[in-house]
Scaffold this motif. Structure first.
Motif, PDB file in Angstrom:
ATOM      1  N   GLY A   1     -45.292   8.476  42.881  1.00 17.85           N
ATOM      2  CA  GLY A   1     -44.005   9.157  42.735  1.00 17.85           C
ATOM      3  C   GLY A   1     -43.219   8.861  41.475  1.00 17.85           C
ATOM      4  O   GLY A   1     -41.971   8.824  41.513  1.00 17.85           O
TER       5      GLY A   1
ATOM      6  N   TRP B   1     -41.173  10.835  36.023  1.00 18.01           N
ATOM      7  CA  TRP B   1     -41.553  11.450  34.758  1.00 18.01           C
ATOM      8  C   TRP B   1     -43.039  11.773  34.694  1.00 18.01           C
ATOM      9  O   TRP B   1     -43.585  12.038  33.608  1.00 18.01           O
ATOM     10  CB  TRP B   1     -41.184  10.536  33.597  1.00 18.01           C
ATOM     11  CG  TRP B   1     -41.357   9.069  33.901  1.00 18.01           C
ATOM     12  CD1 TRP B   1     -40.371   8.171  34.184  1.00 18.01           C
ATOM     13  CD2 TRP B   1     -42.600   8.333  33.978  1.00 18.01           C
ATOM     14  NE1 TRP B   1     -40.922   6.927  34.419  1.00 18.01           N
ATOM     15  CE2 TRP B   1     -42.275   7.000  34.310  1.00 18.01           C
ATOM     16  CE3 TRP B   1     -43.941   8.673  33.805  1.00 18.01           C
ATOM     17  CZ2 TRP B   1     -43.243   6.019  34.467  1.00 18.01           C
ATOM     18  CZ3 TRP B   1     -44.900   7.704  33.975  1.00 18.01           C
ATOM     19  CH2 TRP B   1     -44.547   6.400  34.292  1.00 18.01           C
TER      20      TRP B   1
ATOM     21  N   CYS C   1     -51.951  11.408  44.687  1.00 15.47           N
ATOM     22  CA  CYS C   1     -51.148  10.285  44.218  1.00 15.47           C
ATOM     23  C   CYS C   1     -49.882  10.212  45.052  1.00 15.47           C
ATOM     24  O   CYS C   1     -49.244  11.230  45.319  1.00 15.47           O
ATOM     25  CB  CYS C   1     -50.790  10.403  42.739  1.00 15.47           C
ATOM     26  SG  CYS C   1     -49.964   8.895  42.128  1.00 15.47           S
TER      27      CYS C   1
END
Ligand code: SF4
Length: 218
Positions: A55, A58, A52
């Motif tokens: 970014g 959380w 992924c």
């Protein structure tokens, strides 16, 4: 509600044997119950692909970000796991699954006869054969425009009040009848009350809860 499928392109794969040997970096697979969204409560087999580049600060699956940290698993192995589990649906999640070409994976899994669901931020080109697409757009890397025509449900994570504006811009890009959820940022309890008040004033939205986290299961 009509299921939406991704158009089928020309495949490079000559036969199912070749498809079965295609591999993906896999963080984990597990048999559980879909804990959120329209298919909440449904027995599901989850395949969490690695990789992924969105970014989200959380993010609760940062372990998935680097695909090199995870083993390559073949489509045939994944299909075998699904057939042992006998779920109602298969959910491809991540990470960001669309960092990979999902045509081989979904072509192989279609042999199980089960519906295929995708959970994506939409930040990479759409690939694969899906029966349901959950779009969870992130402002840190916006979705590509092509995704909006294929969305089955919209899920926007709310961390702070300014995120509602992002949610509304995303909702404007999909058809009005598509279910749209606001989901609290799990690590920020204040986001729950923000959403509660917002939905009372904007009833086109629904509350999206990650019930599996409340139950303490995957
Ligand atoms: Fe994490 Fe999902 Fe955001 Fe990627 S898109 S950083 S996996 S929350």
């Amino acid at each position: 509600m009509a299921l939406r499928t991704v158009p089928r392109p020309l495949l490079d794969f000559a036969d199912s044997l070749e498809i079965a040997s295609f591999t993906y970096p896999v963080v984990e697979t597990f048999h559980s119950i879909q804990g959120e969204g329209f298919w909440f409560g449904t027995a599901a087999f989850f395949i969490r692909l690695a990789g992924c580049d969105v970014g989200c600060p959380w993010c609760d699956t940062k372990i998935s970000w680097n695909p090199k940290r995870h083993p390559q698993v073949s489509v045939g192995q994944l299909r075998d796991q699904v057939q042992v589990a006998q779920p109602k649906i298969i959910v491809i999640t991540g990470g960001e699954p669309l960092m990979h070409d999902l045509y081989p994976l979904t072509t192989g899994l279609k042999e199980t006869g089960l519906p295929l669901h995708l959970e994506t931020s939409g930040a990479h080109p759409l690939s694969g054969h899906f029966d349901w697409l959950t779009l969870s757009p992130k402002p840190f890397k916006a979705p590509l425009p092509e995704i909006y025509d294929h969305v089955s449900e919209l899920k926007v994570v709310i961390d702070q009040a300014t995120d509602f504006q992002w949610a509304e811009t995303q909702a404007q890009k999909i058809a009005a009848e598509i279910p749209q959820y606001l989901q609290p940022q799990w690590e920020n309890p204040a986001s729950q009350s923000l959403i509660f008040d917002y939905i009372l004033a904007h009833p086109e939205w629904r509350l999206g809860l990650q019930t599996h986290k409340f139950l303490g299961v995957r």
